[in-house]
Scaffold this motif. Sequence first.
Motif, mmCIF file in Angstrom:
data_model
loop_
_atom_site.group_PDB
_atom_site.id
_atom_site.type_symbol
_atom_site.label_atom_id
_atom_site.label_comp_id
_atom_site.label_asym_id
_atom_site.label_seq_id
_atom_site.Cartn_x
_atom_site.Cartn_y
_atom_site.Cartn_z
ATOM 1 N N CYS A 58 0.783 -1.163 -0.175
ATOM 2 C CA CYS A 58 0.004 0.031 0.053
ATOM 3 C C CYS A 58 0.761 1.327 -0.084
ATOM 4 O O CYS A 58 1.925 1.140 0.327
ATOM 5 N N ASN A 59 0.426 2.277 -0.582
ATOM 6 C CA ASN A 59 0.937 3.344 -0.750
ATOM 7 C C ASN A 59 0.834 4.369 0.682
ATOM 8 O O ASN A 59 1.404 5.590 0.873
ATOM 9 N N LEU A 60 0.169 3.768 1.608
ATOM 10 C CA LEU A 60 -0.225 4.488 2.691
ATOM 11 C C LEU A 60 0.486 3.609 3.676
ATOM 12 O O LEU A 60 0.584 2.538 3.722
ATOM 13 N N ARG A 61 0.320 4.218 5.191
ATOM 14 C CA ARG A 61 1.132 3.389 6.353
ATOM 15 C C ARG A 61 0.110 3.634 7.418
ATOM 16 O O ARG A 61 0.687 4.126 8.569
ATOM 17 N N CYS A 62 -1.046 3.481 6.944
ATOM 18 C CA CYS A 62 -2.194 3.877 8.377
ATOM 19 C C CYS A 62 -1.825 3.068 9.604
ATOM 20 O O CYS A 62 -1.845 1.746 9.334
ATOM 21 N N LYS A 63 -1.929 3.564 10.501
ATOM 22 C CA LYS A 63 -1.857 3.052 11.884
ATOM 23 C C LYS A 63 -2.821 2.059 12.366
ATOM 24 O O LYS A 63 -2.545 1.246 13.345
ATOM 25 N N PHE A 64 -3.908 2.394 11.475
ATOM 26 C CA PHE A 64 -5.351 1.779 12.297
ATOM 27 C C PHE A 64 -5.642 0.727 11.151
ATOM 28 O O PHE A 64 -6.871 -0.010 11.102
ATOM 29 N N CYS A 65 -4.811 0.327 10.089
ATOM 30 C CA CYS A 65 -5.138 -0.541 8.982
ATOM 31 C C CYS A 65 -5.580 -1.862 9.438
ATOM 32 O O CYS A 65 -4.886 -2.534 10.263
ATOM 33 N N THR A 236 -11.705 -0.712 14.359
ATOM 34 C CA THR A 236 -11.341 -1.789 15.379
ATOM 35 C C THR A 236 -9.847 -1.441 15.695
ATOM 36 O O THR A 236 -8.943 -1.565 14.911
ATOM 37 N N PRO A 237 -9.643 -1.221 17.093
ATOM 38 C CA PRO A 237 -8.070 -1.140 17.514
ATOM 39 C C PRO A 237 -7.119 -2.286 17.241
ATOM 40 O O PRO A 237 -7.653 -3.241 17.368
ATOM 41 N N GLN A 238 -5.996 -1.501 16.498
ATOM 42 C CA GLN A 238 -5.151 -2.914 16.216
ATOM 43 C C GLN A 238 -4.084 -3.132 17.210
ATOM 44 O O GLN A 238 -3.890 -1.977 18.311
ATOM 45 N N PRO A 239 -3.346 -4.142 17.253
ATOM 46 C CA PRO A 239 -2.340 -4.410 18.326
ATOM 47 C C PRO A 239 -1.473 -3.351 18.534
ATOM 48 O O PRO A 239 -0.851 -2.771 17.205
ATOM 49 N N GLY A 240 -0.966 -2.807 19.676
ATOM 50 C CA GLY A 240 -0.232 -1.529 20.073
ATOM 51 C C GLY A 240 -0.762 -0.256 19.844
ATOM 52 O O GLY A 240 -0.134 0.489 19.749
ATOM 53 N N ALA A 241 -2.060 -0.314 19.402
ATOM 54 C CA ALA A 241 -2.728 0.981 19.146
ATOM 55 C C ALA A 241 -2.554 1.841 20.562
ATOM 56 O O ALA A 241 -2.691 1.442 21.554
ATOM 57 N N GLU A 242 -2.466 3.202 20.247
ATOM 58 C CA GLU A 242 -2.271 4.130 21.202
ATOM 59 C C GLU A 242 -2.969 5.105 21.210
ATOM 60 O O GLU A 242 -3.182 5.577 20.215
ATOM 61 N N GLY A 243 -3.211 6.092 22.292
ATOM 62 C CA GLY A 243 -3.974 7.416 22.441
ATOM 63 C C GLY A 243 -5.513 7.233 21.767
ATOM 64 O O GLY A 243 -5.889 6.058 22.228
ATOM 65 N N LYS A 244 -5.792 8.062 21.196
ATOM 66 C CA LYS A 244 -7.285 7.945 20.566
ATOM 67 C C LYS A 244 -7.422 6.526 20.100
ATOM 68 O O LYS A 244 -8.641 6.061 20.157
ATOM 69 N N LEU A 245 -6.543 6.228 19.149
ATOM 70 C CA LEU A 245 -6.731 4.876 18.454
ATOM 71 C C LEU A 245 -6.949 3.669 19.205
ATOM 72 O O LEU A 245 -7.041 2.409 18.750
#
Length: 290
Positions: A58-65, A236-245
């Motif tokens: 992917c050309n994005l690196r979304c923290k919540f993918c 859905t929060p992904q493993p390691g999600a921090e803060g708002k996510l």
Amino acid sequence: MICNLCPRRCGVERTPDKAGGVCAMPAWPVAARAMLHQWEEPCLVGEHGAGAVFFSGCNLRCKFCQNGVISQEGYGKPITPRRLREIFEELVEQGAACLDLVTPSHFTDAVLEALGEERWPVPVVWNCGGYESVETLKRLENRVQVYLPDLKYALTEPAKAYSGAADYPETAKAAILEMFRQTGPYRMENGQLRSGVLIRHLVLPGELENTKAVIDWVAETFRPGEVLFSLMSQYTPQPGAEGKLARRVTKAEYRAAERYMADCGIADGFTQERTSAKEEYTPDFHLQGI
């Protein structure tokens, strides 16, 4: 090839078997699964499901993918454009309502080769993150019937923080305008989307102002009956999600987004139950159909 297919414009060499760039993929496709997918919007699913091909990278690196194992970790099987065409044919034979190409942008050349020049018996759907190059999109004209872009952000701060793309808002808006130029107002037949643009937006926890800004742009840019809009609650929060996510979207947040969408006059589209964050939305990627 020296790759400038997407807005990253990496300018790196990608060959059929040599990976590079932000997407970290070769020029020939890498895919993780092909399947009849039941969990797209109803207008894409039909009786048997959307014929989804999940591409890797992917050309994005979304923290919540939610598809991080294929989009960021690179899981998948390398295939040739010829094999990709065979996969398309197999999905059509299985009764797919459409060819649902999931994150295909960095494989544009190979996808166009696989599609060929003829019109397919079902719509070709370009299911992307919205971070698209207008120049590349122009090559898809008359080859893609339905565009299914995300509009993740209309504000710069979350775009930079969560996807590493501060220019996402203006880039995605320009891309969606090009998509609409190609397709014109959406067209339905027997409840199925045959052509047009369906814009998706995933409500993120604590980012209601961003959601409102997305809705504002859609409402101000398009007249009723021109595009479809899908307001999604499935974060859905992904493993390691921090803060708002690190949490799910609350009922109050999503209901506020729904009300704002209605108040802005957007009635053509879809909403979700807040409980829609189910594992079915994230298929197991084990190379089935590849």
